[in-house]
Design a protein around this motif. Structure first.
Motif, mmCIF file in Angstrom:
data_model
loop_
_atom_site.group_PDB
_atom_site.id
_atom_site.type_symbol
_atom_site.label_atom_id
_atom_site.label_comp_id
_atom_site.label_asym_id
_atom_site.label_seq_id
_atom_site.Cartn_x
_atom_site.Cartn_y
_atom_site.Cartn_z
ATOM 1 N N LYS A 12 0.845 -1.194 0.000
ATOM 2 C CA LYS A 12 0.000 0.000 0.000
ATOM 3 C C LYS A 12 0.882 1.247 0.000
ATOM 4 O O LYS A 12 1.976 1.256 0.563
ATOM 5 N N LEU A 13 0.356 2.293 -0.616
ATOM 6 C CA LEU A 13 1.082 3.551 -0.664
ATOM 7 C C LEU A 13 1.270 4.092 0.745
ATOM 8 O O LEU A 13 0.317 4.209 1.512
ATOM 9 N N ARG A 14 2.499 4.405 1.102
ATOM 10 C CA ARG A 14 2.841 4.944 2.430
ATOM 11 C C ARG A 14 3.005 6.460 2.388
ATOM 12 O O ARG A 14 2.602 7.167 3.293
ATOM 13 N N MET A 15 3.639 6.948 1.296
ATOM 14 C CA MET A 15 3.913 8.372 1.214
ATOM 15 C C MET A 15 4.242 8.752 -0.222
ATOM 16 O O MET A 15 4.837 7.979 -0.959
ATOM 17 N N SER A 16 3.881 9.964 -0.570
ATOM 18 C CA SER A 16 4.321 10.579 -1.812
ATOM 19 C C SER A 16 5.037 11.856 -1.411
ATOM 20 O O SER A 16 4.514 12.638 -0.610
ATOM 21 N N ILE A 17 6.246 12.060 -1.926
ATOM 22 C CA ILE A 17 7.020 13.239 -1.553
ATOM 23 C C ILE A 17 7.694 13.838 -2.769
ATOM 24 O O ILE A 17 8.128 13.124 -3.675
ATOM 25 N N GLY A 18 7.767 15.145 -2.775
ATOM 26 C CA GLY A 18 8.467 15.860 -3.828
ATOM 27 C C GLY A 18 9.072 17.122 -3.244
ATOM 28 O O GLY A 18 8.805 17.483 -2.098
ATOM 29 N N ALA A 19 9.900 17.784 -4.013
ATOM 30 C CA ALA A 19 10.557 18.997 -3.532
ATOM 31 C C ALA A 19 10.956 19.870 -4.702
ATOM 32 O O ALA A 19 11.107 19.396 -5.828
ATOM 33 N N ALA A 20 11.138 21.127 -4.419
ATOM 34 C CA ALA A 20 11.764 22.068 -5.339
ATOM 35 C C ALA A 20 13.096 22.447 -4.715
ATOM 36 O O ALA A 20 13.300 22.260 -3.519
ATOM 37 N N GLY A 21 13.998 22.967 -5.499
ATOM 38 C CA GLY A 21 15.270 23.379 -4.925
ATOM 39 C C GLY A 21 16.474 22.885 -5.695
ATOM 40 O O GLY A 21 17.572 22.792 -5.146
#
Length: 121
Positions: A12-21
């Motif tokens: 199962k999906l636990r986390m979605s993460i993204g960033a700028a920088g």
């Protein structure tokens, strides 16, 4: 690189993460994933952790940026003593955001050093 999807052992999906920088994106994403998976932090707590960033490679090692105003600033003398010539405390372009599946709900997380806020369901 980002966005990154993190799955739990049950698939199962636990986390979605993204960033700028720019070049700091992999560091921001990896730091948050380690915080959530290994240190059992919430995504919000993990994103808020201070950041140390080594940019590229060069003679004498990579230039190292330590997040200005964080507890990591105390490491600057020790890093220089280890032979890292280019170590500086500075403001970093940190803008990570995540959605974390926890306790049967989705929880938003945004970097507290950046503009914007997360809203949970």
């Amino acid at each position: 690189m980002a966005p990154t999807l993190v799955y739990a052992p049950d698939g199962k999906l636990r986390m979605s993460i993204g960033a700028a920088g720019g070049a700091t994106i992999p560091v921001q994403v990896a730091k948050a994933i380690i915080g959530v998976i290994d240190w059992k932090l919430t995504a919000e707590q993990a994103i808020a952790l201070p950041t140390l960033f080594a940019a590229g490679f060069g003679p004498g090692g990579a230039p190292i940026s330590v997040e200005q105003g964080s507890t990591l600033e105390a490491m600057v003398p020790a890093l220089k003593a280890l032979g890292h010539a280019d170590v500086v405390a500075r403001s970093l372009p940190l803008k990570a955001n995540a959605v974390e599946a926890r306790d049967g709900r989705l929880h938003g997380a945004a970097d507290p050093r950046s503009e914007g806020r997360a809203i949970s369901e």
